[in-house]
Write a protein that holds these residues in place. Sequence first.
Motif, PDB file in Angstrom:
ATOM      1  N   LYS A  57       0.824  -1.206   0.000  1.00 51.27           N
ATOM      2  CA  LYS A  57       0.000   0.000   0.000  1.00 51.27           C
ATOM      3  C   LYS A  57       0.858   1.256   0.000  1.00 51.27           C
ATOM      4  O   LYS A  57       0.529   2.259  -0.651  1.00 51.27           O
ATOM      5  N   LEU A  58       1.978   1.217   0.726  1.00 55.71           N
ATOM      6  CA  LEU A  58       2.892   2.355   0.739  1.00 55.71           C
ATOM      7  C   LEU A  58       3.454   2.617  -0.652  1.00 55.71           C
ATOM      8  O   LEU A  58       3.559   3.771  -1.089  1.00 55.71           O
ATOM      9  N   GLN A  59       3.811   1.568  -1.361  1.00 54.62           N
ATOM     10  CA  GLN A  59       4.310   1.732  -2.727  1.00 54.62           C
ATOM     11  C   GLN A  59       3.272   2.393  -3.614  1.00 54.62           C
ATOM     12  O   GLN A  59       3.607   3.215  -4.480  1.00 54.62           O
ATOM     13  N   GLU A  60       2.011   2.057  -3.407  1.00 55.59           N
ATOM     14  CA  GLU A  60       0.938   2.670  -4.195  1.00 55.59           C
ATOM     15  C   GLU A  60       0.822   4.165  -3.900  1.00 55.59           C
ATOM     16  O   GLU A  60       0.636   4.969  -4.831  1.00 55.59           O
ATOM     17  N   GLU A  61       0.953   4.544  -2.627  1.00 59.12           N
ATOM     18  CA  GLU A  61       0.885   5.961  -2.274  1.00 59.12           C
ATOM     19  C   GLU A  61       2.084   6.725  -2.836  1.00 59.12           C
ATOM     20  O   GLU A  61       1.951   7.865  -3.297  1.00 59.12           O
ATOM     21  N   VAL A  62       3.249   6.110  -2.788  1.00 61.16           N
ATOM     22  CA  VAL A  62       4.444   6.739  -3.364  1.00 61.16           C
ATOM     23  C   VAL A  62       4.224   7.008  -4.848  1.00 61.16           C
ATOM     24  O   VAL A  62       4.545   8.098  -5.362  1.00 61.16           O
ATOM     25  N   LYS A  63       3.652   6.036  -5.540  1.00 63.87           N
ATOM     26  CA  LYS A  63       3.365   6.200  -6.974  1.00 63.87           C
ATOM     27  C   LYS A  63       2.392   7.346  -7.201  1.00 63.87           C
ATOM     28  O   LYS A  63       2.566   8.154  -8.124  1.00 63.87           O
TER      29      LYS A  63
END
Length: 284
Positions: A57-63
């Motif tokens: 989920k963190l990777q998605e927010e970073v994107k």
Amino acid sequence: MLHLVHNRPSYNWPVKTAYPLKGAIFPFTRIVAYYGNLYSKGMGILGALSSEQVLKKLQEEVKNWQEADPETPVRPALHYIAVTAQRSPGTSQKYRLRMPFHQIDKILGMAKELDALVFLDIQPGHSTLQEEIPALEKYLLLPQVHLGIDPEYAMKNGEVPCTTIGTMDATDINYASDYLARLVKEHNLPPKILVVHRFTEAMVTNYRKIQTCPEVQIVLNMDGFGYPAKKIDTYDHWIAGQPVQFTGFKLFYKQDVLDKRWPIMMTPAAILKLYPQPVYIQYQ
């Protein structure tokens, strides 16, 4: 720095401080951090989901943030509450609980999977930064580990945490900054980041006396929840309106959408319209 103020510099922004030392993260990179404690589902997303879910989920927010502002690289981070304020005095009689090192080690392991930064956060209770920061020094000596301090839970007048909002003075923040600066100089580390949470005026007193230095980058983080207008008003008054160095903005997956008048969390595009743009984004 001009990008952060929409190419419209003012008397207050950008704040005039020393040019960043080699290895400094701000203003060249924006941080998107996940906040919480592994023992508690209610304190933030770090404890609400499994490690695998958190990282995905963190990777998605970073994107999402990278797409919203392609000019500014985005770095993930895990912001872990390493000292939690307590409603009972405990064996220490200080109304705070230090997390075991094996839990901090777990956070470091999770962060390594994403090449993420780590922030260790202190909720002092009846303790002090002078007592709590040195206890975390072995981690603060790691180049990827930074510090957060939370005035909300600094109970200077002996109150029980969560019964009232605590406070820190510029002298407290300067102590934390000086401590980090000494580590940077003595151990040839890249500059450290110091995140200070704030959502009321009284949480941080004598802000004009907060001292900046090349070894430490200070972020005043807007820590209030609610509908967008309320959050923006808090940001404008107690973060942007009382400039120190850099700004942060906190988003709450649960509390920010409770108001039926506006049950939608603020988007990166909306937050990037703020003056100045926050360089530190935190999700709880």
